[in-house]
Design an enzyme around this catalytic site. Structure first.
Site, PDB file in Angstrom:
ATOM      1  CE  LYS A 106      -9.110   2.751  10.249  1.00 42.06           C
ATOM      2  NZ  LYS A 106      -7.869   2.327   9.947  1.00 42.06           N
ATOM      3  CE1 TYR A 151      -4.351   1.720  13.616  1.00 43.43           C
ATOM      4  CE2 TYR A 151      -4.822   3.668  14.504  1.00 43.43           C
ATOM      5  CZ  TYR A 151      -4.673   1.885  13.362  1.00 43.43           C
ATOM      6  OH  TYR A 151      -6.241   2.522  12.702  1.00 43.43           O
ATOM      7  CG  ASN A 181      -8.121   2.044   5.941  1.00 44.83           C
ATOM      8  OD1 ASN A 181      -8.718   3.427   6.862  1.00 44.83           O
ATOM      9  ND2 ASN A 181      -7.383   1.104   5.478  1.00 44.83           N
ATOM     10  CG  HIS A 231      -8.738  -1.495  13.417  1.00 47.76           C
ATOM     11  ND1 HIS A 231      -7.646  -1.741  12.504  1.00 47.76           N
ATOM     12  CD2 HIS A 231      -9.350  -2.171  13.953  1.00 47.76           C
ATOM     13  CE1 HIS A 231      -7.002  -2.030  13.917  1.00 47.76           C
ATOM     14  NE2 HIS A 231      -7.889  -2.913  14.348  1.00 47.76           N
ATOM     15  CD  GLU A 245      -6.363  -4.724  17.255  1.00 46.67           C
ATOM     16  OE1 GLU A 245      -7.755  -4.541  16.691  1.00 46.67           O
ATOM     17  OE2 GLU A 245      -5.866  -4.591  16.061  1.00 46.67           O
TER      18      GLU A 245
HETATM   19  N1  UDP Z   1      -1.571   3.366   6.727  1.00 46.62           N
HETATM   20  C1  UDP Z   1      -1.383   4.477   5.614  1.00 46.62           C
HETATM   21  N2  UDP Z   1      -0.810   3.689   4.605  1.00 46.62           N
HETATM   22  C2  UDP Z   1       0.080   2.967   4.471  1.00 46.62           C
HETATM   23  C3  UDP Z   1       0.078   1.461   5.069  1.00 46.62           C
HETATM   24  C4  UDP Z   1      -1.174   2.188   6.039  1.00 46.62           C
HETATM   25  O1  UDP Z   1      -1.704   4.971   6.072  1.00 46.62           O
HETATM   26  O2  UDP Z   1       1.473   2.328   3.794  1.00 46.62           O
HETATM   27  C5  UDP Z   1      -3.053   3.237   7.367  1.00 46.62           C
HETATM   28  C6  UDP Z   1      -4.100   2.594   6.940  1.00 46.62           C
HETATM   29  O3  UDP Z   1      -5.135   3.239   7.167  1.00 46.62           O
HETATM   30  C7  UDP Z   1      -4.698   1.099   7.596  1.00 46.62           C
HETATM   31  C8  UDP Z   1      -3.892   1.495   8.866  1.00 46.62           C
HETATM   32  O4  UDP Z   1      -2.641   2.094   8.265  1.00 46.62           O
HETATM   33  O5  UDP Z   1      -5.466   0.844   7.872  1.00 46.62           O
HETATM   34  C9  UDP Z   1      -3.115  -0.176   9.260  1.00 46.62           C
HETATM   35  O6  UDP Z   1      -2.189  -1.006   8.566  1.00 46.62           O
HETATM   36  P1  UDP Z   1      -2.512  -1.816   8.140  1.00 46.62           P
HETATM   37  O7  UDP Z   1      -1.217  -3.247   7.232  1.00 46.62           O
HETATM   38  O8  UDP Z   1      -2.620  -3.250  10.093  1.00 46.62           O
HETATM   39  O9  UDP Z   1      -3.628  -1.971   7.330  1.00 46.62           O
HETATM   40  P2  UDP Z   1      -5.219  -2.490   7.885  1.00 46.62           P
HETATM   41  O10 UDP Z   1      -4.975  -3.914   8.832  1.00 46.62           O
HETATM   42  O11 UDP Z   1      -5.747  -2.196   8.716  1.00 46.62           O
HETATM   43  O12 UDP Z   1      -5.931  -3.209   6.458  1.00 46.62           O
HETATM   44 MG    MG Z   2      -3.428  -3.549  11.294  1.00 49.59          MG
END
Ligand code: UDP
Ligand code: MG
Length: 134
Positions: free
Chosen positions: A9, A49, A112, A115, A126
């Site tokens: 990212k 997304y 974070n 992905h 994806e």
């Molecule tokens: N995210 C966020 N706030 C939240 C939850 C998620 O900004 O409360 C962001 C975070 O960067 C995450 C992305 O949205 O990586 C997608 O969320 P997901 O639950 O799919 O997490 P991941 O699969 O990336 O672990």
């Molecule tokens: Mg996810």
């Protein structure tokens, strides 16, 4: 063999962590079979997304992922989806285990570092969305 989609990212690209992240990916036994550094369009980001479209953080999520260069990659290996999710660590870096990519390189929950696809269905979806980029 299984494939999964990885995105380094904008925070991690800006912070110069590309090589360290990819060394950890290959050291974990996964092969990087496709890789492209690119600025994602808003259209692709919203589609990518889509599962989060109704969440309060959706617009922030899309704005962030298009805010700078990302590295879109396809990883291949045994159990690549679960194996790479384990290497990534928890979504919130404060909850990520020692040695995981998010523990080492993430700035915050919304920034974070990486992905990774979370299921075979999402990996196929994806990779298809990103296939034109490679
Ligand atoms: N995210 C966020 N706030 C939240 C939850 C998620 O900004 O409360 C962001 C975070 O960067 C995450 C992305 O949205 O990586 C997608 O969320 P997901 O639950 O799919 O997490 P991941 O699969 O990336 O672990
Ligand atoms: Mg996810």
């Amino acid at each position: 063999m299984e494939t999964t989609l990885c995105i380094i990212k904008p925070d991690a690209v800006k912070n110069g962590f590309e090589n360290e992240i990819n060394q950890k990916i290959t050291a974990s036994g996964l092969e990087i079979i496709k890789s492209k550094k690119i600025n994602l369009s808003e259209e692709i980001a919203k589609n990518f997304y889509n599962e989060h479209a109704s969440k309060p953080f959706f617009s922030e999520l899309v704005e962030f992922i298009i805010s700078g260069e990302v590295i879109v990659q396809v990883l291949e290996g045994e159990n690549a989806i679960k194996s790479y999710r384990a290497l990534m660590g928890a979504t919130n870096p404060e909850e990520a285990e020692e040695g995981t990519l998010r523990k080492l390189f993430a700035e915050s929950l919304s920034r974070n570092a990486v992905h990774g696809s979370d299921s075979q269905e999402s990996a196929a979806r994806e990779i298809a969305i990103m296939s034109d980029l490679f």
